[in-house]
Design a protein around this motif. Structure first.
Motif: not given
Length: 211
Positions: A57-60, A90-100, A114-117
């Motif tokens: 997971r990443s936020t940037d 998930p990190v709140k009020n951020k876009i969470n990026y996921y890869v496998l 995924i925008k997690y608000l």
């Protein structure tokens, strides 16, 4: 200025549901927001295997961290195999990026966004506030049921209502006078909103300022 409310559809790069992956081992890789967590689902194609799976997971969308691992051989020579992982934080009020990361077969790309608000405090999240030309009003709508937005000014005058099955109303203040209904002349700077569910029950209410 008049207000126009539009509804954003689901897109792979920024959504509450995302499915925009490409990897030769996978039939699919999907992610969706469920209450206060994000659920990831993926399927390894029949006849393909990998040695261990990492969930990152990443936020940037640049710096990824491992948030989970599934050890052992993934996939099967005989059948397609499906897997799930739940991100409980998930990190709140951020876009969470996921890869496998599929063993030595590399990472999936592009990332799922995924925008997690967090709307738990007031039942909604509105930003920015004050609103200049555009704003986003998020609320809880786990089942994608029909919700209605009502807006009135400080004097109690109501403006047109809007509905959505999504979890966001996008508020746009266009400069084009063609959007202006005949009975609306000016919008007040302080506006009150109410969101109602299909039963007419109020699920969220608040105020916002138009610059």
């Amino acid at each position: 200025m008049p207000l126009k409310v539009i509804f954003l559809g689901f897109i792979c790069s920024l959504a509450i549901n995302a499915d925009c992956q490409s990897h030769y081992l996978l039939d699919n890789f999907k992610a969706y927001k469920e209450s206060n967590r994000v659920v990831l689902n993926w399927t390894v194609k029949k006849g393909n295997t990998c040695s261990g799976t990492g969930i990152l997971r990443s936020t940037d969308n640049i710096n990824f961290e491992v948030i989970g691992e599934i050890s052992g051989i993934c996939g099967s020579q005989e059948t397609a195999k499906s897997y799930s992982f739940i991100d409980e934080n998930p990190v709140k009020n951020k876009i969470n990026y996921y890869v496998l990361e599929l063993g030595f077969s590399g990472k999936t790309e592009p990332s799922l966004a995924i925008k997690y608000l967090d709307v738990s405090t007031n039942g909604y999240l509105l930003y920015p506030n004050p609103i200049d030309d555009i704003g986003y009003l998020y609320f809880n709508n786990v089942n994608n049921s029909k919700h209605t937005l009502r807006i009135n000014d400080a004097s109690g005058k109501y403006y047109p209502t809007y509905t959505t099955n999504s979890d966001v109303f996008t508020l746009i203040f266009p400069t084009n006078p063609d959007y202006l209904p005949s009975h609306i002349i000016y919008w007040q700077s302080l506006l009150v909103f109410t969101i109602l569910n299909e039963s007419g029950e109020i699920v969220a209410s608040g105020k916002f300022i138009k610059k």
